[in-house]
Design an enzyme around this catalytic site. Structure first.
Site, short mmCIF file in Angstrom:
data_model
loop_
_atom_site.label_atom_id
_atom_site.label_comp_id
_atom_site.label_asym_id
_atom_site.label_seq_id
_atom_site.Cartn_x
_atom_site.Cartn_y
_atom_site.Cartn_z
N ASP A 98 0.87 -1.18 0.00
CA ASP A 98 0.00 0.00 0.00
C ASP A 98 0.91 1.23 0.00
O ASP A 98 1.50 1.57 1.03
CB ASP A 98 -0.89 0.03 1.24
CG ASP A 98 -2.03 -0.98 1.18
OD1 ASP A 98 -2.00 -1.86 0.31
OD2 ASP A 98 -2.94 -0.88 2.03
N LYS A 160 -6.79 3.42 -2.86
CA LYS A 160 -7.11 3.38 -1.43
C LYS A 160 -7.38 4.79 -0.95
O LYS A 160 -6.72 5.74 -1.35
CB LYS A 160 -5.95 2.75 -0.66
CG LYS A 160 -6.16 2.66 0.84
CD LYS A 160 -4.96 1.97 1.50
CE LYS A 160 -5.03 2.04 3.02
NZ LYS A 160 -3.87 1.38 3.67
N LYS A 188 -10.09 0.34 -2.08
CA LYS A 188 -9.94 -0.03 -0.68
C LYS A 188 -10.33 1.18 0.17
O LYS A 188 -9.74 2.26 0.03
CB LYS A 188 -8.52 -0.47 -0.36
CG LYS A 188 -8.30 -0.78 1.13
CD LYS A 188 -6.88 -1.25 1.40
CE LYS A 188 -6.63 -1.41 2.89
NZ LYS A 188 -5.24 -1.87 3.19
#
Length: 223
Positions: A98, A160, A188
């Site tokens: 991430d 995300k 996400k």
């Protein structure tokens, strides 16, 4: 059946989309052990940790759950060479990464640098999944859509929302992200999500993964 409908029919299955998270810079090894033990006990999809704890998490989880490492954390201001080097160093123990978008480049309208930053990390990790954090709570809907488009162009599999330092994520942000993406790129949601009802709101808006330090509380709220 949609993910939203599947979760409504079987709330406890929410564990399959939760990435149980502890990215506190002061997190101890004991706390990461607890995080990983909870991942295994409840069946969460993965543990998300800072690079320092990646090897520890992988040693506990093995092939029973994924290890996700954050890079360029938390502001994304490192240059692409630094992020790529960070990614390279984690490949032995991390299943997914991430990364944080270069927020400074984005704020200055340097779209090319934003895209190349994402692409540099994606090239480094090959077939591992890359999620890119755009810090949507700090952006307008138009900026969110634009950031999502750039992240997708760079090759990340997921956009995300947030690292969780600049306020909670709102479902409206998920909808804006979806508006900037093609159908294959996923979302996400992370940042302040602590109940099953909040998860449902995020999924209904378009999220397919949930990042949360409150994974256990979310699960318990389904019962």
């Amino acid at each position: 059946m949609s993910l939203f409908d599947a979760l409504r029919d079987d709330p406890e299955s929410v564990v399959s989309i939760i990435e149980h998270t502890n990215v506190d810079p002061a997190a101890t090894e004991a706390e990461i052990r607890t995080l990983c033990e909870e991942v295994l006990e409840y069946g969460f999809r993965s543990a998300v940790v800072v690079p320092y704890h990646v090897e520890l998490a992988q040693g506990i989880l093995g092939d029973r759950a994924n290890v996700v490492a954050v890079i360029g954390f938390p502001y994304g201001i490192q240059n692409s060479t630094a992020k790529r080097a960070e990614a390279d160093a984690l490949l032995e123990h991390a299943d997914e990464l991430d990364m944080v978008m270069n927020r400074t480049a984005f704020a200055n309208g340097d779209d090319e640098s934003v895209v190349e930053d994402v692409r540099a990390v994606k090239d480094a990790i090959d077939d591992r999944t890359l999620k890119c954090i755009i810090e949507s709570p700090t952006l307008s809907p138009e900026e969110i859509r634009h950031a999502a488009t750039l992240v997708e162009e760079g090759g990340a599999e997921f956009v995300k929302t947030a690292v969780g330092y600049d306020g909670p994520t709102d479902p409206v942000e998920i909808e804006a992200i979806r508006g900037g993406l093609d159908s294959d790129t996923e979302i996400k949601a992370s940042g302040g999500i602590s109940s099953f009802e909040e998860v449902l709101e995020m999924v209904e808006a378009g999220a397919t993964r949930i990042g949360a330090s409150s994974g256990v509380e979310i699960y318990e709220s389904t019962r």
